[in-house]
Design an enzyme around this catalytic site. Structure first.
Site, short mmCIF file in Angstrom:
data_model
loop_
_atom_site.label_atom_id
_atom_site.label_comp_id
_atom_site.label_asym_id
_atom_site.label_seq_id
_atom_site.Cartn_x
_atom_site.Cartn_y
_atom_site.Cartn_z
N ASP A 148 -8.98 13.57 46.82
CA ASP A 148 -8.41 12.40 47.58
C ASP A 148 -8.55 11.28 46.62
O ASP A 148 -8.03 11.14 45.50
CB ASP A 148 -9.54 11.89 48.68
CG ASP A 148 -9.04 11.34 49.88
OD1 ASP A 148 -8.88 10.31 49.84
OD2 ASP A 148 -9.00 12.08 50.87
N HIS A 159 -10.59 5.63 51.31
CA HIS A 159 -10.37 6.88 52.03
C HIS A 159 -11.29 8.01 51.39
O HIS A 159 -11.78 8.43 52.37
CB HIS A 159 -8.95 6.81 51.90
CG HIS A 159 -8.37 7.99 52.80
ND1 HIS A 159 -8.42 9.53 52.22
CD2 HIS A 159 -7.63 7.94 53.98
CE1 HIS A 159 -7.91 10.07 53.44
NE2 HIS A 159 -7.52 9.39 54.31
N SER A 196 -6.34 12.69 58.67
CA SER A 196 -7.11 12.79 57.51
C SER A 196 -8.54 12.69 57.95
O SER A 196 -9.42 13.04 57.07
CB SER A 196 -6.92 11.24 56.78
OG SER A 196 -5.86 11.15 56.14
#
Length: 610
Positions: free
Chosen positions: A177, A220, A392
């Site tokens: 990520d 994220h 996600s």
């Protein structure tokens, strides 16, 4: 007379209606009403040896006097004049209740209370205690994370039902990520977020800046890592699905949230080659044969490649979720409906909570996103707890449950997928395509892999032990049978396996206590070494039986242990849940069967020599 017969009913009706009208309450004169004022709080004893206790918050020097019913304002004035106490109504509405407040010197509290208690006009007197909003307090039990109450998504996949069995120990999960906020740096540019402080990490790689430290400068990746393995039961923040797992941070996306296909493919291969059993890819882009080959490489090594299905509300697959061998995860809202953004095509493998930050359908005062600890958006120097939505966010729930399954001894990739899919809950009736096998259910995974599989190992272990038990019984050695039972548990399914089996615990035990001896290699050597020679053979039972030949007291335990290991090996032979990669193809069943038989012989020999 006729006139009276008409007027009397009207009069009676009017009287009845007047009786129904509410009586206007008498309000207190303004000069006898307590004005608004602040108060000083004290915990001191208000009356010495009297009935009121110290330690209870109250207004300093303030008493509440409740006069007898019918006590009027005029009588209050007389009382004030006679006693010298400036008692005032608490409000303009206090006349009917005769509720008054008097302010006096704190040193006179005990004396005045005693005097008022003997006054016939006073019904009750009390210190003016302080009342406040009830503190919600610290959570009681497991988990004790104070913000867990906002993690509806953990309840949706029933993590609490899985945690008595496992928290993912022994398994490494690669989070591919934007990086993870897993450490503090000397220059202060990056920091460890508070709710990953007890999470285990191994070295990863940053394919953006080409360094081993894969720090998050977006937000994220840290959020995703939190869903997988947030530190849990630490009295802080929130929980993670597989909080006992180890996270490998692999940075392939920049601070802007973008990265190249070359970097993503490189990251997949790196994670697969460096010990990851599960990888989480909460990202998407175009299809490429290079990406296909990277996923194929990971799958060939027995790695579970868990991917976000995509947020285009489309029936066409996103990538890498659409790659052959990848596990595609769609997103659900609080009501277990497919979210408005989630991809939903036939390529979807399973559905998991992804959140909807437009709504608060559970009424907890928090929007229904997935709630985890991460850095502020684009600012690695600050952090907090944030609600995100997307496939996600669904993806790491699935990655976490795959991790739990692997930690329970189901490490062969296809067997692990079958475990997850076969235990999924069905989609709501009438739902459209997009749930795959169904709704992710961590509790059902743990029940099948922990309880059902464990029970089968135990039954097989006791079946093997029957020969030894018969030998003990023939010689009247009933106590020896009792001593052998813990040995069977130890070898087959774990000495304390029965505790989570009977739902007697909420938090996970040491995994060595709830797994049979052959599965200990997961926690001592790592999940990628599950199926090792030392643990999946008769080597250790032979050593124990040799020791028992010298120490007679050990013979019942050795008998039970060898039988338990035989049962465990027989189960793995009959139900292939692991892959012994060091053996030639086709030899695994032969190896397990032969060693199970050898353990049976050892068990009988230990009983015969007793």
């Amino acid at each position: 007379m006729r006139y009276l017969t008409r007027i009397v009913p009207i009069f009676l009706l009017a009287s009845a209606l007047l009786c129904l009208l509410p009586e206007k309450a008498v309000q207190a004169p303004s000069d006898l009403v307590q004005p608004p004022s602040d108060y000083e709080v004290t915990l001191a004893d208000p009356d010495g040896e009297g009935p009121f206790e110290a330690g209870v918050p109250r207004a300093r020097g303030s008493l509440v006097i409740d006069f007898v019913d019918g006590f009027t304002p005029d009588q209050l004035r007389v009382f004030r004049d006679e006693t010298g106490l400036d008692a005032l109504y608490n409000s303009v509405h206090s006349v009917a209740s005769a509720l008054t407040v008097v302010e006096i010197d704190e040193s006179q509290m005990g004396e005045v209370i005693a005097r008022l208690e003997s006054d016939p006009r006073v019904e009750a007197v009390s210190p003016n205690y302080i009342y406040s909003l009830l503190d919600e307090g610290e959570p009681v039990g497991f988990p004790n994370d104070p913000e867990y109450k906002y993690q509806w998504h953990m309840d949706q996949i029933r993590t609490r039902q899985a945690w008595p069995w496992t928290s993912g120990e022994g398994v490494t999960v690669a989070v591919i990520d934007t990086g993870v906020a897993y450490a503090d740096t000397e220059d202060g540019r990056f920091h460890l977020v508070e709710d990953l402080a007890e999470t285990s990490f191994v070295e990863g790689y940053d394919f953006i800046h080409h360094r081993t430290e894969a720090y998050d400068d977006h937000c994220h990746g840290t959020h995703v890592a939190g869903t997988v393995a947030q530190s849990t039961n630490n009295g802080k923040g929130v929980t993670g699905v597989a909080f006992g797992a180890t996270v490998m941070p692999v940075k392939v996306l920049s601070a802007r949230g973008g990265g190249t296909m070359a970097g993503v493919a490189d990251g997949i291969r790196f994670a697969a080659d460096n010990g990851a059993k599960v990888m989480n890819l909460s990202l998407g882009g175009g299809r490429s044969s290079i990406l296909d080959k990277a996923v194929e490489h990971a799958v060939s090594k027995g790695v579970l490649v868990v991917c976000a299905a995509g947020n285009s509300n489309s029936n066409r697959p996103g990538y890498p979720a659409g790659c052959e061998g990848a596990i595609s995860v769609s997103a659900l809202d609080f009501e277990e409906n497919l979210t408005f953004y989630s991809n939903w095509g036939p390529s979807v493998s399973i559905a998991a909570p992804g959140g909807d930050t437009r709504a608060d359908k559970n009424g907890d005062g928090m929007l229904d996103g997935v709630y985890q600890n991460t850095i502020a958006v684009g600012n690695p120097q600050k952090s907090g707890y944030y609600n995100f939505q997307g496939t996600s966010m669904a993806c790491p729930h699935a990655a976490g449950v795959f991790t739990l399954g692997a930690s329970l001894g189901v490490t062969q990739a296809s067997a692990l997928e079958d475990l997850i899919y076969s235990t999924a809950r069905p989609a709501p009736e009438g739902s459209k395509e997009g749930y795959g096998a169904g709704i992710l259910d961590a509790g059902a995974v743990a029940r099948k892999a922990g309880l059902v599989f464990g029970l089968k190992k135990l039954v097989l272990g006791f079946s093997v032990a029957l020969l030894g038990f018969a030998m003990f019984l023939r010689r009247g050695r009933v106590l020896a049978i009792a001593l052998a039972v813990p040995g069977v548990l130890l070898g087959a399914c774990g000495l304390l396996w029965w505790v989570p089996a009977l739902a007697l615990n909420a938090s996970p035990f040491n995994p060595l206590l709830v797994h049979g001896f052959p599965a200990w290699d997961i926690f001592l050597l790592g999940v990628n070494n599950h199926g090792s020679l030392l643990f999946h053979s008769a080597v250790v039972p032979t050593a124990v039986c040799l020791a028992a030949a010298v120490v007679r007291a050990l013979r019942p335990i050795a008998c039970g242990f060898a039988a338990g290991v035989a049962g465990h090996l027989a189960f793995v032979w009959l139900t292939p849940v692991l892959e012994m990669s060091w053996l030639p193809d086709g030899m695994q069943g032969l190896w397990l069967g032969a060693n199970a038989l050898m353990c049976l012989v050892l068990s009988a020999a230990a009983a015969a020599r007793d």
